[in-house]
Design a protein around this motif. Sequence first.
Motif, PDB file in Angstrom:
ATOM      1  N   LEU A   5      70.661  67.000  34.162  1.00  0.00           N
ATOM      2  CA  LEU A   5      70.492  68.202  34.995  1.00  0.00           C
ATOM      3  C   LEU A   5      69.030  68.449  35.366  1.00  0.00           C
ATOM      4  CD1 LEU A   5      72.942  70.635  33.206  1.00  0.00           C
ATOM      5  CD2 LEU A   5      73.151  69.814  35.547  1.00  0.00           C
ATOM      6  N   LYS A   6      68.108  67.947  34.543  1.00  0.00           N
ATOM      7  CA  LYS A   6      66.677  68.207  34.768  1.00  0.00           C
ATOM      8  C   LYS A   6      66.216  67.744  36.143  1.00  0.00           C
ATOM      9  CE  LYS A   6      64.658  68.749  30.261  1.00  0.00           C
ATOM     10  NZ  LYS A   6      64.417  68.057  29.041  1.00  0.00           N
ATOM     11  N   VAL A   7      66.708  66.592  36.578  1.00  0.00           N
ATOM     12  CA  VAL A   7      66.328  66.034  37.885  1.00  0.00           C
ATOM     13  C   VAL A   7      66.637  67.035  38.995  1.00  0.00           C
ATOM     14  CG1 VAL A   7      66.750  64.129  39.506  1.00  0.00           C
ATOM     15  CG2 VAL A   7      66.885  63.720  37.049  1.00  0.00           C
ATOM     16  N   TYR A   8      67.833  67.616  38.926  1.00  0.00           N
ATOM     17  CA  TYR A   8      68.261  68.541  39.984  1.00  0.00           C
ATOM     18  C   TYR A   8      67.522  69.868  39.879  1.00  0.00           C
ATOM     19  CZ  TYR A   8      71.600  64.832  40.372  1.00  0.00           C
ATOM     20  OH  TYR A   8      72.145  63.585  40.503  1.00  0.00           O
ATOM     21  N   ASP A   9      67.219  70.281  38.644  1.00  0.00           N
ATOM     22  CA  ASP A   9      66.438  71.501  38.440  1.00  0.00           C
ATOM     23  C   ASP A   9      65.063  71.351  39.101  1.00  0.00           C
ATOM     24  OD1 ASP A   9      66.088  74.144  37.120  1.00  0.00           O
ATOM     25  OD2 ASP A   9      64.514  73.078  36.024  1.00  0.00           O
ATOM     26  N   GLU A  10      64.434  70.198  38.901  1.00  0.00           N
ATOM     27  CA  GLU A  10      63.100  69.974  39.492  1.00  0.00           C
ATOM     28  C   GLU A  10      63.168  69.911  41.012  1.00  0.00           C
ATOM     29  OE1 GLU A  10      60.865  66.853  37.597  1.00  0.00           O
ATOM     30  OE2 GLU A  10      61.218  67.725  35.621  1.00  0.00           O
ATOM     31  N   LYS A  11      64.210  69.288  41.541  1.00  0.00           N
ATOM     32  CA  LYS A  11      64.337  69.213  43.002  1.00  0.00           C
ATOM     33  C   LYS A  11      64.518  70.612  43.598  1.00  0.00           C
ATOM     34  CE  LYS A  11      66.210  64.565  43.514  1.00  0.00           C
ATOM     35  NZ  LYS A  11      67.360  63.748  43.939  1.00  0.00           N
ATOM     36  N   MET A  12      65.334  71.446  42.931  1.00  0.00           N
ATOM     37  CA  MET A  12      65.551  72.810  43.423  1.00  0.00           C
ATOM     38  C   MET A  12      64.264  73.621  43.310  1.00  0.00           C
ATOM     39  SD  MET A  12      69.331  73.772  42.021  1.00  0.00           S
ATOM     40  CE  MET A  12      70.767  72.788  42.446  1.00  0.00           C
ATOM     41  N   LYS A  13      63.518  73.412  42.243  1.00  0.00           N
ATOM     42  CA  LYS A  13      62.238  74.109  42.057  1.00  0.00           C
ATOM     43  C   LYS A  13      61.286  73.735  43.192  1.00  0.00           C
ATOM     44  CE  LYS A  13      58.984  75.917  38.973  1.00  0.00           C
ATOM     45  NZ  LYS A  13      58.593  76.893  39.958  1.00  0.00           N
ATOM     46  N   LYS A  14      61.276  72.442  43.568  1.00  0.00           N
ATOM     47  CA  LYS A  14      60.409  71.996  44.670  1.00  0.00           C
ATOM     48  C   LYS A  14      60.801  72.678  45.977  1.00  0.00           C
ATOM     49  CE  LYS A  14      58.923  67.534  42.924  1.00  0.00           C
ATOM     50  NZ  LYS A  14      59.276  66.138  42.806  1.00  0.00           N
ATOM     51  N   ALA A  15      62.102  72.829  46.217  1.00  0.00           N
ATOM     52  CA  ALA A  15      62.569  73.498  47.441  1.00  0.00           C
ATOM     53  C   ALA A  15      62.072  74.948  47.459  1.00  0.00           C
ATOM     54  CB  ALA A  15      64.095  73.449  47.534  1.00  0.00           C
ATOM     55  N   LEU A  16      62.131  75.618  46.299  1.00  0.00           N
ATOM     56  CA  LEU A  16      61.667  77.000  46.188  1.00  0.00           C
ATOM     57  C   LEU A  16      60.150  77.083  46.381  1.00  0.00           C
ATOM     58  CD1 LEU A  16      62.725  79.892  45.456  1.00  0.00           C
ATOM     59  CD2 LEU A  16      61.951  79.404  43.138  1.00  0.00           C
ATOM     60  N   ASP A  17      59.419  76.165  45.756  1.00  0.00           N
ATOM     61  CA  ASP A  17      57.952  76.145  45.896  1.00  0.00           C
ATOM     62  C   ASP A  17      57.545  75.899  47.341  1.00  0.00           C
ATOM     63  OD1 ASP A  17      57.755  76.594  43.205  1.00  0.00           O
ATOM     64  OD2 ASP A  17      57.255  74.519  42.681  1.00  0.00           O
ATOM     65  N   PHE A  18      58.266  75.003  48.020  1.00  0.00           N
ATOM     66  CA  PHE A  18      57.956  74.711  49.418  1.00  0.00           C
ATOM     67  C   PHE A  18      58.134  75.968  50.265  1.00  0.00           C
ATOM     68  CE2 PHE A  18      59.151  73.483  53.719  1.00  0.00           C
ATOM     69  CZ  PHE A  18      58.069  72.699  54.068  1.00  0.00           C
ATOM     70  N   LEU A  19      59.222  76.704  50.006  1.00  0.00           N
ATOM     71  CA  LEU A  19      59.466  77.942  50.753  1.00  0.00           C
ATOM     72  C   LEU A  19      58.342  78.950  50.504  1.00  0.00           C
ATOM     73  CD1 LEU A  19      61.459  79.603  52.545  1.00  0.00           C
ATOM     74  CD2 LEU A  19      62.400  80.492  50.409  1.00  0.00           C
ATOM     75  N   ALA A  20      57.945  79.092  49.244  1.00  0.00           N
ATOM     76  CA  ALA A  20      56.878  80.050  48.898  1.00  0.00           C
ATOM     77  C   ALA A  20      55.573  79.682  49.598  1.00  0.00           C
ATOM     78  CB  ALA A  20      56.686  80.090  47.385  1.00  0.00           C
ATOM     79  N   SER A  21      55.228  78.388  49.621  1.00  0.00           N
ATOM     80  CA  SER A  21      53.981  77.984  50.277  1.00  0.00           C
ATOM     81  C   SER A  21      54.098  78.143  51.793  1.00  0.00           C
ATOM     82  CB  SER A  21      53.599  76.546  49.903  1.00  0.00           C
ATOM     83  OG  SER A  21      54.484  75.628  50.489  1.00  0.00           O
ATOM     84  N   ASP A  22      55.292  77.943  52.316  1.00  0.00           N
ATOM     85  CA  ASP A  22      55.531  78.132  53.745  1.00  0.00           C
ATOM     86  C   ASP A  22      55.350  79.607  54.114  1.00  0.00           C
ATOM     87  OD1 ASP A  22      56.034  76.814  56.087  1.00  0.00           O
ATOM     88  OD2 ASP A  22      58.218  76.900  55.926  1.00  0.00           O
ATOM     89  N   TYR A  23      55.852  80.504  53.273  1.00  0.00           N
ATOM     90  CA  TYR A  23      55.718  81.933  53.513  1.00  0.00           C
ATOM     91  C   TYR A  23      54.260  82.383  53.447  1.00  0.00           C
ATOM     92  CZ  TYR A  23      60.755  82.970  53.421  1.00  0.00           C
ATOM     93  OH  TYR A  23      62.078  83.056  53.710  1.00  0.00           O
ATOM     94  N   ALA A  24      53.465  81.710  52.628  1.00  0.00           N
ATOM     95  CA  ALA A  24      52.055  82.101  52.492  1.00  0.00           C
ATOM     96  C   ALA A  24      51.303  81.920  53.811  1.00  0.00           C
ATOM     97  CB  ALA A  24      51.387  81.288  51.391  1.00  0.00           C
ATOM     98  N   THR A  25      51.789  81.003  54.657  1.00  0.00           N
ATOM     99  CA  THR A  25      51.087  80.753  55.920  1.00  0.00           C
ATOM    100  C   THR A  25      51.574  81.656  57.053  1.00  0.00           C
ATOM    101  OG1 THR A  25      52.629  79.006  56.612  1.00  0.00           O
ATOM    102  CG2 THR A  25      50.718  78.324  55.305  1.00  0.00           C
ATOM    103  N   ILE A  26      52.581  82.487  56.789  1.00  0.00           N
ATOM    104  CA  ILE A  26      53.080  83.396  57.836  1.00  0.00           C
ATOM    105  C   ILE A  26      52.229  84.654  57.848  1.00  0.00           C
ATOM    106  CG2 ILE A  26      55.011  84.825  58.593  1.00  0.00           C
ATOM    107  CD1 ILE A  26      56.895  82.711  57.543  1.00  0.00           C
ATOM    108  N   ARG A  27      51.741  84.991  59.021  1.00  0.00           N
ATOM    109  CA  ARG A  27      50.878  86.141  59.217  1.00  0.00           C
ATOM    110  C   ARG A  27      51.679  87.426  59.135  1.00  0.00           C
ATOM    111  NH1 ARG A  27      47.783  87.729  64.031  1.00  0.00           N
ATOM    112  NH2 ARG A  27      49.508  86.998  65.258  1.00  0.00           N
TER     113      ARG A  27
END
Length: 183
Positions: A5-27
Amino acid sequence: MDERLKVYDEKMKKALDFLASDYATIRAGRANPHVLDKLKVNYYGTPTPIQQVGNITVPEPRMIQIAPWEKSLIKEIEKAIMTSDIGINPSNDGAVIRLVFPELTEERRKDLVKEVKKKGEESKVAVRNIRRDGNDAFKKLAKEDVSEDQIKQLGEELQKMTDKFVKEIDKLVEEKSKEILTV
C-alpha cells in the motif's frame, strides 16, 4: 501499513503536493512571491530561477519588489515576467523591479475559483486512477497464492486511503477558494 500500500500512498501524496504547489502560483489579489516560482531568466546562457538572481521582497500587500544582484539582469527579468502568464507589467527604476498587483474584480475572482475547483477535480481523478491501478495490481496477486480475504483487505485499505486524500483535496480547494474570494 502494508508494503504493497505504501507505493500508492506516496503516489497520492505526490498528487496532493502537486496541487498545493500549483495553488501557490495562483494570484489571489495579494502579492505572493510564489507567482514567480516557475519563471526563469537567461543568466550567462543558463535558464535560472528569478529567486537565484535577486532578492525578492513584498514591501506592501499588493507589491512584489525584485532587486537583482547584477543590474544587467533587469532587462532579462522584465522580459521573463512579460512573457509569462502572470499578467502584470513590471516597472523599474534602474535598480529594482516592481510588480504592482491590481485589485481583482469580482468576475476575475469567480473565474479563479472555477480554475481552482477544476484543478482540484483533476487531482481527485489522479488519486482515483492511482486507486484503480492499485486494485488491478491486487487482483493479480490472486495468482501468487494471496488469499481473497487479504486482497479484499488491501482493497478496503486503499479505498480508505483514497477517501482520506480526496478529503484533503476538498479542504485545499475550499481554503484556496476562500482566500481568492476574500476581498
